[in-house]
Design a protein around this motif. Sequence first.
Motif: not given
Length: 217
Positions: A59-81
Amino acid sequence: YEDKDRFLPNHLSPKIKEAGEYTPAKVELVSCPQHPLHSSNPRQPGSKTYVDPAMNEVRLRITFQCSLAVARDWHRHRTAYPWTLSILRHIKADIARASREGIENGLIFDKGIAIHPEYEFLSPAAKVWAKDLLLQSYQAYKTFMVEGDVTRAMMSLPLGTLVEMTCEMGLRDAIYMLELRRDAHGANFEYQAQAAEAMKQVVKLLPGPYLELCGLR
């Protein structure tokens, strides 16, 4: 727009968070059995095939500091919910390119909320108007948050607003997500760089047997 859309799930209800040094990506090892489960299908190095699902025991914990626009791209990955989302409050010079310059160029607006450095304003006209526009944006954000209307509050922020996204996920799913974002043809330059940095950290964190089974060396 309907009343049922007023609220986002708790894990996505944005909070303003104090931030230290700007860190595009950070990977932490949450749990890792000393000996991996036997895999009858180790991935070959350089292969674009899926990693054995048994690798999700790591198990990994992954953190991104990104723009709000790119946050929407990361959020598409449902296996990370579930993802958590925080709006970063940056005062430090590394993100503002020095506080005074940052304020003048529109990199920082009210309460230290910042624009991601990749989206700073370049034209003279943008620099003139940026400060007032960002102030209006943040005032609208605060108004909607007080009313409990999280959706409209987030819509009030510029897409370049600096945010932090965090998730916990299995190793197999993480490798798939990161390689997809890193290697996809025509990938967005921002999340491509974040994915590449995160993959480097994954390789450094994993014990040798897991690297071999995942085809990472």
